[in-house]
Design a protein around this motif. Sequence first.
Motif, short mmCIF file in Angstrom:
data_model
loop_
_atom_site.label_atom_id
_atom_site.label_comp_id
_atom_site.label_asym_id
_atom_site.label_seq_id
_atom_site.Cartn_x
_atom_site.Cartn_y
_atom_site.Cartn_z
N SER A 21 58.37 64.58 46.78
CA SER A 21 58.57 64.27 48.20
C SER A 21 58.95 65.55 48.90
N LYS A 80 49.47 61.72 49.35
CA LYS A 80 50.32 60.52 49.17
C LYS A 80 51.75 60.91 48.76
N PRO A 94 55.54 61.36 50.13
CA PRO A 94 56.33 60.89 51.28
C PRO A 94 57.06 62.01 52.00
N ALA A 120 57.53 58.55 59.57
CA ALA A 120 57.87 59.13 58.27
C ALA A 120 58.21 58.03 57.27
N GLU A 121 58.00 58.35 56.00
CA GLU A 121 58.25 57.35 54.96
C GLU A 121 59.73 57.15 54.67
N GLY A 122 60.56 58.09 55.11
CA GLY A 122 61.96 57.93 54.80
C GLY A 122 62.87 58.78 55.66
N HIS A 143 62.06 67.32 44.30
CA HIS A 143 61.87 67.10 45.73
C HIS A 143 62.16 68.38 46.50
N LYS A 182 53.53 65.43 58.25
CA LYS A 182 53.08 64.07 57.88
C LYS A 182 51.57 64.07 57.65
N ALA A 216 61.56 51.70 54.79
CA ALA A 216 61.65 53.13 54.54
C ALA A 216 62.46 53.45 53.28
N ILE A 217 62.23 54.65 52.78
CA ILE A 217 63.11 55.23 51.75
C ILE A 217 64.35 55.75 52.48
N ILE A 233 60.32 62.76 54.20
CA ILE A 233 61.65 62.24 54.48
C ILE A 233 62.31 63.16 55.51
#
Length: 203
Positions: A32, A60, A62, A77-79, A5, A53, A99-100, A64
Amino acid sequence: MNGVHLVTDRGLCRGRSLEEVVLAAVRGGAASVQLREKDLATRPFVEEAARLKALLAPWKVPLIINDRLDVALAVGAEGVHVGQQDMPCATVRRLLPGAIIGLSVETWEDVVRAQDEPVDYLGVSPVFATPTKTDTRGAWGLEGLARIRAYSRHPLVAIGGVNRETIAAVAQAGAHGAAVVSAICSAEDPEKACGELVRLFRS
């Protein structure tokens, strides 16, 4: 949160744009991207998050957001990743139900308290001493990481001093993921560097 990440640090990007480095890392296999901006005002932070984003959407991958729940909400945001002094995880989960959510743990007391927290992973911080993590209480080391793995019900993402020399040992000690800052941001070729980190983490 398996894999490698990217955690951003614009000051380490060697004059390149953050978007350029992020895109290279994603091409190299980053799982990510965590946007970390300690000194950016809210409006430019939101604008930057929105750009990333949009950049990450076709891949695809994410996005964060570090610390800032408001920014995560603003851009969808995804997380979000929070520290021990940030908004309580239960509140974050209520506001971002799908969310994550990651939580940094810097002491054994943090790890014990985290057992009941509604989070998706723990950021073990820092595993090794590093100039990008100066506000922590000492390094966990590989033994500390393995101890947390044996105790915690949560997946672990190791951060702090993770690079091509240390990443395989981090995986062997039980980390599900590895968060990397300078070993990607400061690399001459961030795409190649990330790809090598991914390969070493999986080996």
